[in-house]
Every structure is written in C-alpha cells, then in structure tokens.
Design an enzyme around this catalytic site. Structure first.
Site, short mmCIF file in Angstrom:
data_model
loop_
_atom_site.label_atom_id
_atom_site.label_comp_id
_atom_site.label_asym_id
_atom_site.label_seq_id
_atom_site.Cartn_x
_atom_site.Cartn_y
_atom_site.Cartn_z
N ASP A 1 41.87 35.32 47.51
CA ASP A 1 41.28 36.59 47.07
C ASP A 1 40.97 37.51 48.25
OD1 ASP A 1 41.45 35.83 44.47
OD2 ASP A 1 39.30 35.60 44.12
N GLY A 2 40.58 36.91 49.38
CA GLY A 2 40.27 37.73 50.56
C GLY A 2 41.45 38.53 51.05
N ASN B 1 34.85 44.57 45.85
CA ASN B 1 33.95 43.60 45.23
C ASN B 1 32.52 44.09 45.17
OD1 ASN B 1 35.55 41.54 44.30
ND2 ASN B 1 34.99 40.06 45.88
N ASP C 1 15.02 39.61 48.95
CA ASP C 1 15.90 39.26 50.05
C ASP C 1 17.02 40.28 50.22
OD1 ASP C 1 14.50 37.03 50.73
OD2 ASP C 1 16.00 35.58 50.10
#
Length: 342
Positions: free
Chosen positions: A83-84, A166, A196
């Site tokens: 996917d990257g 994404n 966070d």
C-alpha cells in the site's frame, strides 16, 4: 470531481496509454523479475508505449528517467509493492491530477492492491481496450500557517498544498505532555481537544491509522473527512465524520504543553508549535484507482443468471473488509474454522 461509484477509464484516457510510469518498492529479487517480465510484455505487446521510472539508482533497464513536475506526461501509473507504494505514487503528483493507477501486489495484501502481479497482462489489456473501471479515492489538501497566519512553504512547491491520500496526523511525539488543539470547522470553533493527537483521514485512510485509534470504517466511494482523536483525555470525545465540503483547521493551543509532530501518510514532515495551524480540505485531485472487479469475468466468480454481481459490479471493498479485516468474525466463523482443532 464526483467521488461516488466507479467510472469508466475512458473518462480519463481519450486514447490508449502512450506512457507508463512504474513505481515500485525496493528492488528485491521478486520485484526485479516482475518488472523485467512487465517491461518485456509492454515492449512486445505495446511497442509504441514509453515506459518511465523515477530517477533512482535501481532504475530498470529499458525505462526512461522521469522527474515529478517535469514536462513528460504520464497516462498510466503502475505500482508494484505494498500500500505504501501507492501512497508514494500519489505524492509524486502533488501539483495536480493523478493519472489512473494500476496497482499490483508483490505477496502482501492491502486495501489499495487490487491485482496480483501474475495478472498484469490481463489487467493491461483491460486498460488498453478501455474496459477497466475506476474508483476515485479522495485526497486531502493541507495548508500550514505560522502563528501570524502566514502560509508556510511547501518543500515541493511554494504554491502547492500538501496532498494526502490516507491521513494527516498531529501527535505529541516524544513529549510526555498531551497536545492542546483547537478545532475549527468552517471557521466555527468546535472544541478544544486535549489528547495524544488528532487524525483527519479520507475514507481510504479510515482503514489505516484512524481505524487503529477507534475511528469508523468508511466506504472509499464516499466524500467525507473523518476526525479521530488519539487517546483523548475526555471519554466523550468521539470520532466525527464531516462532508467533503467542510474546511477543518487544527490550531495548536497557546496553552499546549507540547508541540505537535505532523505526519502525512506515515511520513514525518515537520513540527507545529503553539499558535501554528493546519487547514485541511478535500483535494480537487483524487487518485483514480483501477478496480480489480472490472477485469473479472463471470466464470471467475461462479455467477449464475440472476445471482450475485457481474463484472465491474462487485464491490472490492466489501470483499476486502471481510478477507483482510475479518470484519465481525466470530470464533465459529468460516474464516477461522480452518484454525480450529478437529
């Protein structure tokens, strides 16, 4: 451009592809063999097509060097890897429209990888004959501002927004303190988030970092912005889904005890200090991904008359959330029975 449903590749190509850009992960032996076989097939079957590759030390023999933003037009992007690899291909076209993307897996499974590399000849034939269908996967356009609301420079082009396929995530990084982030939606203050961090994702990104943080799964044909808090201090701070027409601004609060690290599609970009902000909107340039189901024949699905979905109709995403996520799998589901003891 509308993001709903699949459209014909003819909407993007007025003629069969004349140029192909290959984007691949590191050249392991399987990748080298796959690229060599792909190039040989293209040179034999489509001899007039020019094949390009990024300017890297491992450029394959027979491919021309291509630089992002240069004059050489690209009609089709072919990715080989995980996917990257597709996320990287998206980043190569930050200045405007992305050509249709035909993606192949190299042994790994992911939501963005429709085809196995063994099917490249059939997939290419579908593209060149204009039979393939495309799903437009939404991207985000991100603009950063300093404490004086002066636009911060893009490391690619001063006048171009960052393009994200994404998600964009603001996080406290290595700081032991929580971030304080003011959230504005269409100029209206929504809330002060103490957490966070925050994730703003596309529907495609809803199955990535956002899902791990407790966000909803959103079908990629929808146009929406998904906001997911990362470990919020307030238990009532829940994920929200906004229409794609929304403009979301995340400003690091003046009282924030920690700066916010920024990552986009898993790549660290820079740090936002108190008073600095990022504005996020739907990009006018989605990523047109070629559907796996658009090249499948009815025999491969075992479809009988009046039963199931025909070629180009089956939803790859429905199949993927079942196969990859084991969506709603119970202890006695068929997918898990093979692991049980007899």
């Amino acid at each position: 451009m509308s993001m709903e449903g699949s459209v014909s590749i003819a909407n993007y190509l007025v003629h069969p592809p004349r140029s192909i850009l290959i984007v691949n992960k590191l050249r392991t032996q399987p990748v080298i063999l796959a690229i060599d076989a792909f190039l040989e097939h293209v040179q034999t079957t489509y001899p007039s097509v020019r094949v390009f590759h990024e300017d890297r030390t491992d450029i394959p023999h027979g491919a021309e060097v291509w630089h992002p933003g240069k004059a050489e037009p690209i009609d089709l992007v072919v990715t080989l890897g995980g996917d990257g690899t597709i996320l990287h291909a998206s980043s190569l076209f930050s200045a405007g429209a992305v050509p249709p993307v035909l993606s192949f897996s190299m042994g790994t499974l992911g939501f963005l990888l429709p085809f196995h590399i063994d099917d490249f000849a059939k997939a290419l034939e579908s593209v060149f004959q204009g039979k393939a269908t495309i799903l437009n996967r939404m991207r985000l356009a991100c603009t950063f501002y300093d404490e004086n609301l002066v636009k911060k420079k893009n490391n690619v082009d001063d006048g171009i927004d960052w393009q994200v396929m994404n998600e964009i995530a603001l996080h406290r990084g290595s700081s032991p303190h929580l971030n304080t982030i003011d959230i504005y939606v269409d100029g209206q203050h929504l809330t002060e988030a103490v957490s966070d961090g925050l994730i703003i994702s596309t529907p495609t990104g809803s199955t990535a970092y956002s899902l791990s943080a407790g966000g909803p799964i959103v079908h990629p044909s929808l146009s929406a912005l998904v906001m997911t808090p990362i470990c919020p201090r307030s238990l009532s701070f829940r994920p929200l889904v906004f229409p794609s027409s929304s403009s979301i601004t995340l400003r690091i609060g003046d009282r924030s005890r920690a700066p916010a690290g920024v990552s986009m599609d898993g790549r660290t970009s820079h740090v936002l200090q108190p008073g600095e902000s990022v504005n996020i909107q739907a990009s006018p340039y989605p990523v047109p991904c070629i559907n796996r189901s658009s090249i499948s024949d009815e025999k491969s699905y075992g479809i009988q008359k009046g039963e199931g979905a025909g070629p180009g109709k089956e939803d790859d995403w429905v199949r993927d959330i079942n196969n990859l996520l084991q969506y709603n799998a119970t202890f006695r589901s068929k997918a898990l029975l093979r692991h049980s003891r007899t």
